[in-house]
Enzyme design. Structure first.
Site, PDB file in Angstrom:
ATOM      1  N   GLU A 127       0.835  -0.988   0.362  1.00  0.00           N
ATOM      2  CA  GLU A 127       0.063   0.275   0.043  1.00  0.00           C
ATOM      3  C   GLU A 127       0.743   1.747   0.218  1.00  0.00           C
ATOM      4  O   GLU A 127       1.907   1.272  -0.081  1.00  0.00           O
ATOM      5  CB  GLU A 127      -0.727  -0.097   1.508  1.00  0.00           C
ATOM      6  CG  GLU A 127      -2.210  -1.637   1.176  1.00  0.00           C
ATOM      7  CD  GLU A 127      -2.676  -0.645   2.201  1.00  0.00           C
ATOM      8  OE1 GLU A 127      -2.781  -0.111   3.368  1.00  0.00           O
ATOM      9  OE2 GLU A 127      -3.718  -1.714   2.359  1.00  0.00           O
ATOM     10  N   GLN A 339      30.217  -1.138 -18.282  1.00  0.00           N
ATOM     11  CA  GLN A 339      31.404  -0.723 -18.090  1.00  0.00           C
ATOM     12  C   GLN A 339      31.935  -1.232 -19.278  1.00  0.00           C
ATOM     13  O   GLN A 339      32.575  -0.497 -20.177  1.00  0.00           O
ATOM     14  CB  GLN A 339      31.772  -0.804 -16.708  1.00  0.00           C
ATOM     15  CG  GLN A 339      32.927   0.141 -16.705  1.00  0.00           C
ATOM     16  CD  GLN A 339      32.501   1.976 -16.195  1.00  0.00           C
ATOM     17  OE1 GLN A 339      31.120   1.937 -15.626  1.00  0.00           O
ATOM     18  NE2 GLN A 339      33.716   2.373 -16.225  1.00  0.00           N
ATOM     19  N   GLU A 366       9.369  -7.887  -3.503  1.00  0.00           N
ATOM     20  CA  GLU A 366       9.481  -9.511  -2.323  1.00  0.00           C
ATOM     21  C   GLU A 366       9.885  -9.248  -1.364  1.00  0.00           C
ATOM     22  O   GLU A 366      11.171 -10.524  -0.897  1.00  0.00           O
ATOM     23  CB  GLU A 366       9.334 -10.709  -3.361  1.00  0.00           C
ATOM     24  CG  GLU A 366       8.106 -10.916  -3.738  1.00  0.00           C
ATOM     25  CD  GLU A 366       7.917 -10.788  -5.077  1.00  0.00           C
ATOM     26  OE1 GLU A 366       7.841 -10.069  -4.902  1.00  0.00           O
ATOM     27  OE2 GLU A 366       7.252 -11.915  -5.665  1.00  0.00           O
ATOM     28  N   GLU A 370      16.732  -4.913   2.792  1.00  0.00           N
ATOM     29  CA  GLU A 370      17.194  -4.238   4.018  1.00  0.00           C
ATOM     30  C   GLU A 370      15.962  -5.004   4.742  1.00  0.00           C
ATOM     31  O   GLU A 370      16.670  -5.576   5.979  1.00  0.00           O
ATOM     32  CB  GLU A 370      16.396  -2.856   4.287  1.00  0.00           C
ATOM     33  CG  GLU A 370      17.817  -1.889   3.827  1.00  0.00           C
ATOM     34  CD  GLU A 370      17.792  -1.312   2.627  1.00  0.00           C
ATOM     35  OE1 GLU A 370      18.562  -1.202   1.416  1.00  0.00           O
ATOM     36  OE2 GLU A 370      16.556  -1.968   1.899  1.00  0.00           O
TER      37      GLU A 370
END
Length: 382
Positions: A127, A339, A366, A370
């Site tokens: 939400e 790169q 998902e 953290e």
């Protein structure tokens, strides 16, 4: 690596790689540029058996193991993140709550069409004010004489705003527990239910050819048999589905990294600077060596976690580890691939640019990186 795969797994890899190369790759750039969800391609993916791969054949599924699913997701993601997102969102968090916790009637009603791809399903958890903190759900379901009335909103929901969408599973607050925490319950809300509005989201950095939407529930009425499992079990159901979803996202990271690595290696072998191919310059050769090493390590771990799930053992910690490592590894590998390509890697005509964009969401969806570290730290006793 083939030591972890049996003949069936190798057949899955071969067939899905061929399908991705022949059916998805020719359309990927155009669909991405137009931000267009392809019904036709989705139906072809259904015909290939990419939906309901691990679901019991009694409900129309293919009864395959988790490792087969991971291999298939890896191969689709090697080519295109948008189509992979459609598949993994549907297979895990879409099908999951109904398959794992639904009644027999709910399973018989919804799963057969979900397993063929005739009907896609959404996972109504996130939400505007409840992302990583999934228990902060503000959507409310009030008991009525006829059933329940649901009001609230969801955001960043996959597979709910296209013509194949059948509906979504919605987590809503149905009361307050004795300890003051919210009582959360899951409900089935079918597409077309009065009061349900879906609004496609455009202007995305990634997964531009997948279906992402905002969902609004304005006094949506459902009957008691729309509830999944028991009242108050919603959070447990959603988090259980997310464990499996994390393996799909990890496989997407692995696939993106493999695809970017292959493109970078081919480019480095062809492109010449200072009189020799880039791949013969030690700086580039070592970069490619690091990429190959990280990919192999990620693949070995993810495959073993898939086997762990199939054994019936608890795998929440390992799923979080696989999701964390594979997605952050994908960031490093696709960045290195850009790169190596130099300025060309920043041009949309080069597939490596799209792989780099598509992988970025994997460290967020998902459960963010953290959140994965929170799950892991709790499992190791922190």
């Amino acid at each position: 690596m083939d030591m972890l795969l049996n003949e069936e797994h190798l057949m899955v890899r071969e067939s899905i790689r061929r399908f991705a190369e022949e059916e998805i790759k020719p359309l990927a750039q155009e669909l991405d540029a137009k931000e267009e969800f392809s019904v036709e391609l989705t139906q072809k993916m259904g015909e290939m058996g990419l939906f309901g791969m691990t679901i019991d054949p009694a409900y129309g599924g293919h009864g395959m193991d988790t490792l087969s699913y991971v291999v298939a997701m890896e191969e689709v993601s090697r080519i295109d993140g948008s189509q992979a997102a459609t598949i993994t969102a549907h297979n895990s968090i879409g099908i999951g709550p109904i398959y794992l916790f639904g009644t027999e009637e709910q399973k018989q009603k919804y799963l057969p069409k979900m397993c063929t791809g005739e009907m896609l399903w959404g996972f109504g958890l996130t939400e505007p004010n409840a992302g990583s903190d999934s228990r902060a759900t503000e959507t409310v379901a009030k008991k009525t004489n006829e059933g329940w009335e649901i009001s609230g909103s969801k955001i960043f929901i996959t597979n709910v705003a296209n013509e194949l969408s059948g509906g979504l599973t919605v987590q809503a607050k149905t009361g307050t527990n004795e300890d003051g925490s919210p009582e959360l319950t899951c409900f089935i809300v079918e597409a077309g239910t009065p009061g349900l509005t879906v609004k496609p989201m455009h202007g995305k950095l990634m997964w531009r050819a997948s279906d992402t939407a905002e969902v609004y529930l304005d006094s949506v009425k459902v009957t008691d048999d729309a509830m999944i499992g028991k009242q108050g079990d919603g959070s447990k159901q959603m988090l259980t589905a997310l464990d499996y979803g994390r393996l799909g996202i990890a496989a997407m990271g692995l696939g993106h990294a493999q695809g970017a690595y292959e493109l970078a290696l081919a480019y480095a072998q062809e492109r010449k600077q200072f009189g020799k191919p880039l791949s013969k310059h030690q700086a580039i050769a070592f970069k490619l060596a690091d990429m190959a090493t990280e990919i192999d390590l990620a693949r070995t771990y993810l495959y073993n976690v898939a086997k762990l799930r199939d054994s019936g053992a608890k795998y929440s910690k390992q799923a979080a580890m696989a999701k964390l490592y594979c997605t952050e590894m994908a960031g490093r590998v696709t960045d290195a691939a850009i790169q190596i390509h130099g300025g060309y890697g920043l041009m949309r005509e080069y597939d490596v640019e799209r792989l780099w964009r598509d992988q970025r969401i994997l460290q967020i969806g998902e459960g963010t990186s953290e959140v994965q570290r929170i799950v892991i730290s709790r499992n190791i006793g922190c």
